[in-house]
Design an enzyme around this catalytic site. Structure first.
Site, PDB file in Angstrom:
ATOM      1  N   LYS A   1       9.856  51.205   0.431  1.00  0.00           N
ATOM      2  CA  LYS A   1      10.770  50.246   1.052  1.00  0.00           C
ATOM      3  C   LYS A   1      10.208  48.843   0.936  1.00  0.00           C
ATOM      4  CE  LYS A   1       8.592  51.140   5.443  1.00  0.00           C
ATOM      5  NZ  LYS A   1       7.921  49.842   5.544  1.00  0.00           N
TER       6      LYS A   1
ATOM      7  N   ASP B   1       3.748  54.318   6.600  1.00  0.00           N
ATOM      8  CA  ASP B   1       2.908  53.254   6.051  1.00  0.00           C
ATOM      9  C   ASP B   1       1.406  53.442   6.303  1.00  0.00           C
ATOM     10  OD1 ASP B   1       5.420  52.375   5.485  1.00  0.00           O
ATOM     11  OD2 ASP B   1       5.265  50.442   6.506  1.00  0.00           O
TER      12      ASP B   1
ATOM     13  N   CYS C   1       7.197  48.773  11.625  1.00  0.00           N
ATOM     14  CA  CYS C   1       7.841  49.805  10.809  1.00  0.00           C
ATOM     15  C   CYS C   1       8.120  51.091  11.573  1.00  0.00           C
ATOM     16  CB  CYS C   1       7.032  50.037   9.546  1.00  0.00           C
ATOM     17  SG  CYS C   1       7.100  48.571   8.480  1.00  0.00           S
TER      18      CYS C   1
HETATM   19  C1  VGL Z   1       4.733  46.387   8.335  1.00  0.00           C
HETATM   20  C2  VGL Z   1       4.686  44.127   8.634  1.00  0.00           C
HETATM   21  C3  VGL Z   1       5.044  43.936   7.315  1.00  0.00           C
HETATM   22  C4  VGL Z   1       4.540  47.747   8.950  1.00  0.00           C
HETATM   23  C5  VGL Z   1       5.093  46.226   7.018  1.00  0.00           C
HETATM   24  O1  VGL Z   1       4.281  48.718   8.201  1.00  0.00           O
HETATM   25  O2  VGL Z   1       4.655  47.850  10.183  1.00  0.00           O
HETATM   26  N1  VGL Z   1       4.538  45.358   9.134  1.00  0.00           N
HETATM   27  N2  VGL Z   1       5.241  44.983   6.524  1.00  0.00           N
END
Ligand code: VGL
Ligand code: ZN
Length: 222
Positions: free
Chosen positions: A124, A26, A169
């Site tokens: 995702k 991410d 994540c």
């Molecule tokens: C994430 C919160 C919501 C992350 C993704 O990438 O850690 N955290 N969506």
């Protein structure tokens, strides 16, 4: 026991092995300072992530990728504010500001990320009613993303993870990788955490319990 990265054939760190993968989690604009769900210091991991990737034959990127009105967004729930917790059918859910909406500028992988040899991008969180922190399973802990099967078919047995956010994540992905039987290492200094309500302490404990090894970029980069 702490597993040290292997040095196959004496040629650099374990990452150079055909059986290892680096999953960069991410590294998207919305998680960087100025983004919709900025992770403090998130931009500080980008250079390290690029450097680590050069040592890996196999690199996979993950990308948080939500439809508008996603169940994890506070605005989807009347009267709720970001960072509150609610109960959904599949368990507790922290509510977030709208982030990483499919095809929005903030959902893009940050342009500073230069990993031309990345082989796969796993998107995702694309089911409207289920969140997905983990790159392996959605938050119901039952719906697979397909990544475990992909890695197995590729003969990969060792998963290194780095990226954002360590306490969501990255750690959920690491715990699931270990549960799938992969030797799993988190490159801790190439991660940053959101740290809401003790989430970082909880994530470190969960990773320890799952047998995930904590390592550092300098250990890998030499
Ligand atoms: C994430 C919160 C919501 C992350 C993704 O990438 O850690 N955290 N969506
Ligand atoms: Zn998300």
């Amino acid at each position: 026991m702490t597993l040290r990265p292997q040095t196959p054939g004496g040629r650099g760190p374990g990452g150079s092995a055909a059986s290892a993968v680096l999953v960069l989690v991410d590294l998207q604009l919305d998680f960087l300072p100025g983004g919709a769900l900025a992770v403090p210091g998130g931009d500080e991991v980008l250079d390290l992530a690029n450097a680590l990737a050069t040592r890996f034959r196999n690199v996979v990127l993950s990308q948080d990728w939500h439809p508008a009105g996603h169940v994890s967004f506070a605005l989807t729930h009347a009267g709720r504010a970001p960072f509150e917790r609610i109960e959904l059918d599949y368990g507790p859910q922290i509510l977030w500001p709208d982030h990483c909406i499919q095809d929005s500028p903030g959902a893009a992988i940050a342009p500073q990320v230069r990993v031309p040899h990345a082989q796969l991008v796993v998107r995702k969180g694309h089911h409207a009613g289920i969140d997905s922190y983990s790159t392996f399973f959605e938050a119901d802990r039952a719906t697979p993303t397909g990544l475990a099967g992909y890695l197995r078919e590729r003969g990969i047995d060792t998963v290194y993870l780095a990226g954002l956010a360590l306490d969501f994540c990255v750690s959920w992905s690491a715990v699931d990788a270990a549960r799938h039987g992969f030797t799993t290492l988190v490159v801790e200094d190439a991660c940053r955490a959101i740290n809401v309500d003790g989430s970082l302490t909880a994530a470190l404990a969960d990773m320890e319990a799952a047998g995930v090894t904590r390592t550092t970029a300098s250990e890998l980069l030499g």
